[in-house]
Scaffold this active site. Structure first.
Site, PDB file in Angstrom:
ATOM      1  N   LYS A 211       0.956  -1.367   0.089  1.00  0.00           N
ATOM      2  CA  LYS A 211      -0.051   0.034   0.025  1.00  0.00           C
ATOM      3  C   LYS A 211       0.855   1.270  -0.202  1.00  0.00           C
ATOM      4  O   LYS A 211       1.998   1.177   0.252  1.00  0.00           O
ATOM      5  CB  LYS A 211      -0.749   0.015   1.127  1.00  0.00           C
ATOM      6  CG  LYS A 211      -0.258  -0.184   2.655  1.00  0.00           C
ATOM      7  CD  LYS A 211      -0.881  -0.136   3.716  1.00  0.00           C
ATOM      8  CE  LYS A 211      -2.085  -1.047   4.075  1.00  0.00           C
ATOM      9  NZ  LYS A 211      -2.526  -1.178   5.300  1.00  0.00           N
ATOM     10  N   CYS A 437      -9.830   2.119  15.925  1.00  0.00           N
ATOM     11  CA  CYS A 437     -10.141   1.529  14.645  1.00  0.00           C
ATOM     12  C   CYS A 437     -11.418   0.508  14.706  1.00  0.00           C
ATOM     13  O   CYS A 437     -11.873   0.167  16.102  1.00  0.00           O
ATOM     14  CB  CYS A 437      -8.913   0.697  14.340  1.00  0.00           C
ATOM     15  SG  CYS A 437      -8.752  -0.602  15.252  1.00  0.00           S
ATOM     16  N   CYS A 443     -12.700  -6.850  11.749  1.00  0.00           N
ATOM     17  CA  CYS A 443     -11.267  -7.041  11.140  1.00  0.00           C
ATOM     18  C   CYS A 443     -10.598  -8.196  11.340  1.00  0.00           C
ATOM     19  O   CYS A 443     -10.542  -8.716  12.526  1.00  0.00           O
ATOM     20  CB  CYS A 443     -10.295  -5.719  11.904  1.00  0.00           C
ATOM     21  SG  CYS A 443      -8.574  -5.878  11.227  1.00  0.00           S
ATOM     22  N   CYS A 478      -4.659  -3.624  17.399  1.00  0.00           N
ATOM     23  CA  CYS A 478      -3.551  -4.320  16.879  1.00  0.00           C
ATOM     24  C   CYS A 478      -2.404  -3.296  16.681  1.00  0.00           C
ATOM     25  O   CYS A 478      -2.757  -2.276  16.430  1.00  0.00           O
ATOM     26  CB  CYS A 478      -3.744  -5.407  16.030  1.00  0.00           C
ATOM     27  SG  CYS A 478      -3.705  -4.619  14.254  1.00  0.00           S
ATOM     28  N   CYS A 482      -4.311   1.458  12.583  1.00  0.00           N
ATOM     29  CA  CYS A 482      -5.265   1.979  11.759  1.00  0.00           C
ATOM     30  C   CYS A 482      -5.738   3.398  12.502  1.00  0.00           C
ATOM     31  O   CYS A 482      -5.974   4.433  11.614  1.00  0.00           O
ATOM     32  CB  CYS A 482      -6.058   1.205  11.472  1.00  0.00           C
ATOM     33  SG  CYS A 482      -5.560  -0.399  10.820  1.00  0.00           S
TER      34      CYS A 482
HETATM   35 FE1  SRM Z   1      -5.745  -0.060   8.427  1.00  0.00          FE
HETATM   36  C1  SRM Z   1      -5.148  -3.114   7.528  1.00  0.00           C
HETATM   37  C2  SRM Z   1      -8.802  -0.422   8.809  1.00  0.00           C
HETATM   38  C3  SRM Z   1      -6.205   3.337   8.245  1.00  0.00           C
HETATM   39  C4  SRM Z   1      -2.399   0.546   8.860  1.00  0.00           C
HETATM   40  N1  SRM Z   1      -6.625  -1.723   8.085  1.00  0.00           N
HETATM   41  C5  SRM Z   1      -6.530  -2.842   7.732  1.00  0.00           C
HETATM   42  C6  SRM Z   1      -7.634  -3.735   7.635  1.00  0.00           C
HETATM   43  C7  SRM Z   1      -8.014  -3.563   6.286  1.00  0.00           C
HETATM   44  C8  SRM Z   1      -7.375  -5.153   8.018  1.00  0.00           C
HETATM   45  C9  SRM Z   1      -6.916  -6.398   6.834  1.00  0.00           C
HETATM   46  O1  SRM Z   1      -6.020  -6.116   6.236  1.00  0.00           O
HETATM   47  O2  SRM Z   1      -7.707  -7.298   7.103  1.00  0.00           O
HETATM   48  C10 SRM Z   1      -8.639  -3.128   8.544  1.00  0.00           C
HETATM   49  C11 SRM Z   1     -10.031  -3.265   8.189  1.00  0.00           C
HETATM   50  C12 SRM Z   1     -10.953  -3.283   9.307  1.00  0.00           C
HETATM   51  C13 SRM Z   1     -12.413  -3.375   9.096  1.00  0.00           C
HETATM   52  O3  SRM Z   1     -12.946  -3.955   9.680  1.00  0.00           O
HETATM   53  O4  SRM Z   1     -12.812  -2.292   8.719  1.00  0.00           O
HETATM   54  C14 SRM Z   1      -8.088  -1.601   8.507  1.00  0.00           C
HETATM   55  N2  SRM Z   1      -7.280   1.431   8.484  1.00  0.00           N
HETATM   56  C15 SRM Z   1      -8.488   0.751   8.654  1.00  0.00           C
HETATM   57  C16 SRM Z   1      -9.437   1.782   8.713  1.00  0.00           C
HETATM   58  C17 SRM Z   1     -10.937   1.674   8.517  1.00  0.00           C
HETATM   59  C18 SRM Z   1      -9.473   2.269  10.436  1.00  0.00           C
HETATM   60  C19 SRM Z   1     -10.231   3.374  10.924  1.00  0.00           C
HETATM   61  O5  SRM Z   1     -10.547   3.502  11.878  1.00  0.00           O
HETATM   62  O6  SRM Z   1     -10.836   4.206   9.955  1.00  0.00           O
HETATM   63  C20 SRM Z   1      -8.775   2.966   8.073  1.00  0.00           C
HETATM   64  C21 SRM Z   1      -8.927   2.986   6.819  1.00  0.00           C
HETATM   65  C22 SRM Z   1      -8.290   4.069   6.119  1.00  0.00           C
HETATM   66  C23 SRM Z   1      -8.687   4.456   4.586  1.00  0.00           C
HETATM   67  O7  SRM Z   1      -9.863   4.898   4.145  1.00  0.00           O
HETATM   68  O8  SRM Z   1      -8.058   3.909   3.567  1.00  0.00           O
HETATM   69  C24 SRM Z   1      -7.257   2.394   8.249  1.00  0.00           C
HETATM   70  N3  SRM Z   1      -4.420   1.716   8.509  1.00  0.00           N
HETATM   71  C25 SRM Z   1      -4.905   2.888   8.592  1.00  0.00           C
HETATM   72  C26 SRM Z   1      -3.814   3.851   8.944  1.00  0.00           C
HETATM   73  C27 SRM Z   1      -3.873   5.422   9.389  1.00  0.00           C
HETATM   74  C28 SRM Z   1      -3.671   5.918   8.033  1.00  0.00           C
HETATM   75  O9  SRM Z   1      -3.533   5.550   6.864  1.00  0.00           O
HETATM   76  O10 SRM Z   1      -3.789   7.441   8.084  1.00  0.00           O
HETATM   77  C29 SRM Z   1      -2.792   2.921   9.161  1.00  0.00           C
HETATM   78  C30 SRM Z   1      -1.596   3.455   9.771  1.00  0.00           C
HETATM   79  C31 SRM Z   1      -0.533   4.145   8.859  1.00  0.00           C
HETATM   80  C32 SRM Z   1       0.390   3.116   8.053  1.00  0.00           C
HETATM   81  O11 SRM Z   1      -0.294   2.570   6.877  1.00  0.00           O
HETATM   82  O12 SRM Z   1       1.350   2.717   8.330  1.00  0.00           O
HETATM   83  C33 SRM Z   1      -3.109   1.725   8.714  1.00  0.00           C
HETATM   84  N4  SRM Z   1      -3.969  -1.047   8.272  1.00  0.00           N
HETATM   85  C34 SRM Z   1      -2.658  -0.843   8.491  1.00  0.00           C
HETATM   86  C35 SRM Z   1      -1.797  -1.896   8.424  1.00  0.00           C
HETATM   87  C36 SRM Z   1      -0.294  -1.817   8.628  1.00  0.00           C
HETATM   88  C37 SRM Z   1       0.409  -1.667   7.419  1.00  0.00           C
HETATM   89  C38 SRM Z   1       1.825  -1.771   7.666  1.00  0.00           C
HETATM   90  O13 SRM Z   1       2.762  -1.147   7.187  1.00  0.00           O
HETATM   91  O14 SRM Z   1       2.378  -2.623   8.244  1.00  0.00           O
HETATM   92  C39 SRM Z   1      -2.527  -3.097   8.076  1.00  0.00           C
HETATM   93  C40 SRM Z   1      -2.040  -4.553   7.831  1.00  0.00           C
HETATM   94  C41 SRM Z   1      -1.351  -4.773   6.506  1.00  0.00           C
HETATM   95  O15 SRM Z   1      -1.321  -3.949   5.401  1.00  0.00           O
HETATM   96  O16 SRM Z   1      -0.934  -5.642   6.561  1.00  0.00           O
HETATM   97  C42 SRM Z   1      -4.022  -2.554   7.752  1.00  0.00           C
END
Ligand code: SRM
Length: 565
Positions: A211, A437, A443, A478, A482
């Site tokens: 991503k 989150c 999730c 976790c 997020c």
């Molecule tokens: Fe996230 C994966 C939800 C922003 C870091 N994130 C996920 C998943 C899709 C789980 C999955 O892969 O199966 C979650 C779905 C949960 C659900 O049931 O909805 C999820 N992330 C979210 C949201 C909905 C949280 C929220 O409270 O709003 C945010 C959706 C953003 C969007 O509209 O695109 C969301 N995620 C973030 C952020 C914050 C940001 O981007 O500003 C982060 C931290 C910043 C970053 O990217 O480092 C974030 N999400 C992750 C990660 C860890 C990535 C990494 O580098 O290790 C994962 C896991 C992965 O990608 O493997 C993940």
């Protein structure tokens, strides 16, 4: 295109390569009467904005009964800068009532998610979302994700640059090229290219290693958490003129428990570029990550690791070489130092630059739903139907209603009151600055609860008299982080069922990572631990010293001994 080839590529790389530009067998699988997709297609679905999930509350029971998982799908829209019209909002609201769990979920990147859509309804849901001129293409997957921007910088005279329009342009420029999305979800006929082969000029056949996140900010409003983005873009305004954009690279917060080789990282200052070169420069940065990011290890594939492995100087040189060949001369000037950053929650009534008003409303953890007598979903629908405001979503999971006429303010206030909707005046500081989150039950990666428990934690803290504390409080189920807890003044991260790490020392402006304060705290001990911290803060902070600054000045051991004494 110079794509890096590697001996041992991850499974995801092979799936992408063999997918015929993200088609896989999604279309064929959709027509089958099954509840879910097999592994390869479920990975490809992400590029289409869809996550395969299952009800984790029911998982153990179903395993015991030898039943398959209770599958459903999360759908994420792509809304650069968090903008949509009232008609689009009402369209999404109707879709959620028809096909999902009847809630809309505002995300931390300014988009909307649907949860609980079943496989048999996926096609209808996606095609109806598209009928509202919104799509979900590239909202997830190894591509550029939703581009963030301060949601009010074009309508509030405090802000001088229209980053929203720019966010849309950047997003459009960096979209994948393949028509597979449209063929699958809106039944577009496959275009006959004759002799020509389908191409992905930016991403190539295997897309990015991981991503990729871009966010735009101004020093007076870092609501998007600039330093946490793969690329942060900061408008530099000097003498009321846009001089250029400071570029920051290599931010990211996700990490893994007990894997020190993974870590949260703040973006590094790279340099300043001229406004008209922004989009091309971003494209070149994406291409560097495409060509050099790890395709062997997804846990090491974000751009932050590339920058740490090869060094910022290498990255800069690589970019300058690419920009040079494109434009004929080097474009990076020294990074313009910024004296101070601020962050605004955009809540409450604000006068716009066209004399209308915008209203920022707190949505607890971004979940638009009716709970008991607090009916934000019903109330928003009523206001939006009556007054037709444009909509903006904030990076703090809140909603802004734009272009409300002076004479309608009281009528809007009356509807808010009728449905007991939180306003800036009646939401506590503590709650108003909190985020969690979704975590359980949707999730697949959650290790512990977040969205379902944070409101109760805050209820208890309010009852104990701590509602007035003004600090950024962020909870994630976790370490993927997020809700961006590693930059919160107080971060709570789930480590296993009912166990959380507590972190302190970020700041309100989002320019500092916090540090671990205590590990593996049982959920019932979270409130007492926070109470101790708040009491220590109240007794010992300097005038105007924020909670995070106080924790940094005291140091972790200092804080612990203050609390013991
Ligand atoms: Fe996230 C994966 C939800 C922003 C870091 N994130 C996920 C998943 C899709 C789980 C999955 O892969 O199966 C979650 C779905 C949960 C659900 O049931 O909805 C999820 N992330 C979210 C949201 C909905 C949280 C929220 O409270 O709003 C945010 C959706 C953003 C969007 O509209 O695109 C969301 N995620 C973030 C952020 C914050 C940001 O981007 O500003 C982060 C931290 C910043 C970053 O990217 O480092 C974030 N999400 C992750 C990660 C860890 C990535 C990494 O580098 O290790 C994962 C896991 C992965 O990608 O493997 C993940």
């Amino acid at each position: 295109m110079p794509e890096k080839k590697s001996e041992k590529r991850t499974r995801e790389e092979l799936v992408k390569e063999n997918s015929n530009y993200l088609r896989g067998t999604i279309k064929e699988e959709l027509s089958k009467n099954t509840s879910h997709f097999e592994e390869a297609d479920s990975k490809l679905l992400k590029f289409h904005g869809i996550y395969q999930q299952d009800d984790r509350d029911a998982r153990q029971e179903r395993i015991a009964q030898k039943l398959e998982k209770d599958y459903s799908f999360m759908i994420r829209t792509k809304l650069p800068g968090g903008q949509l019209t009232s008609k689009q909002y009402l369209g999404l609201n109707a879709i959620c009532d028809k096909y999902s769990n009847k809630t809309l979920r505002i995300t931390t990147r300014q988009t909307i998610q649907f949860h609980g859509v079943i496989k048999g309804d996926l096609h209808k849901t996606l095609s109806e979302i598209n009928k509202n001129l919104i799509n979900t293409y590239g909202a997830c997957g190894d591509v550029v994700r939703n581009v963030m921007a301060c949601p009010v910088c074009d309508i509030d005279s405090e802000y001088s640059v229209n980053l929203n329009q720019l966010a849309k342009e950047i997003s459009n420029h960096l979209l994948p090229n393949t028509r597979s999305y449209y063929e699958i979800w809106i039944n577009e006929e496959k275009i006959d290219l004759g002799e020509k082969k389908e191409e992905e000029p930016l991403y190539g056949k295997v897309y990015l290693p991981r991503k990729f996140k871009i966010g735009l900010a101004l020093p007076q409003d870092n609501c998007i958490d600039l330093f946490t983005q793969d690329v942060g873009v900061l408008a530099v305004v000097e003498d009321k003129k846009l001089t250029g954009f400071n570029i920051l690279v290599g931010g990211g917060l996700g990490h893994h428990h007990n894997k020190p080789e993974t870590y949260p990282r703040l973006a590094s200052e790279l340099g300043l570029i001229a406004p008209d070169k922004l989009i091309q420069t971003l494209e070149k940065i994406v291409k560097i990550q495409r060509d050099y990011g790890s395709r062997e290890n997804r846990k090491h594939a974000r751009m932050k690791y590339l920058i740490d492995d090869k060094g910022l100087d290498w990255f800069k040189k690589e970019l300058e070489e690419r920009v040079e060949t494109f434009h004929g001369k080097s474009l990076l000037e020294p990074y313009r130092k910024i004296k101070s950053y601020k962050t605004d929650d955009h809540l409450g009534w604000h006068k716009q630059n066209n004399n209308n008003w915008y209203l920022g409303l707190f949505v607890e953890n971004g979940r638009i739903c009716d709970i008991g007598e607090r009916k934000i979903k019903t109330g928003l629908k009523e206001i939006i139907e009556k007054f037709n405001p444009d909509i903006r979503l904030t990076p703090h999971q809140n909603i802004i209603l734009v272009n409300i006429k002076e004479e309608n303010k009281d009528k809007v206030n009356a509807i808010l009151q009728k449905h007991k909707i939180y306003t800036k005046e009646n939401v506590s500081q503590l709650r108003g600055n909190s985020m969690a989150c979704p975590a359980l039950p949707t999730c697949g990666l959650a290790l512990a609860e977040a969205e379902r428990v944070l409101p109760n934690i805050i209820d208890e803290l309010e009852k104990l008299g701590f509602g007035k504390e003004t600090l950024s409080l962020r909870m994630s189920g976790c370490p993927n982080s997020c809700s961006r807890p590693p930059v919160g003044e107080l971060g709570i991260i789930g480590m296993s069922a009912n166990k959380y790490n507590i972190y302190v020392g970020g700041n309100f402006e989002g320019t500092r990572l916090n540090k671990i304060y205590k590990e593996n705290i049982n959920s019932e001990n979270i409130v007492p631990e926070i109470v101790n911290l708040f009491k220590a803060y109240r007794a010992n902070h300097k005038p105007d010293e924020g909670f995070g600054d106080f924790c940094v000045r005291s140091g972790i051991e200092g804080l612990k001994s203050l609390i013991k004494s």
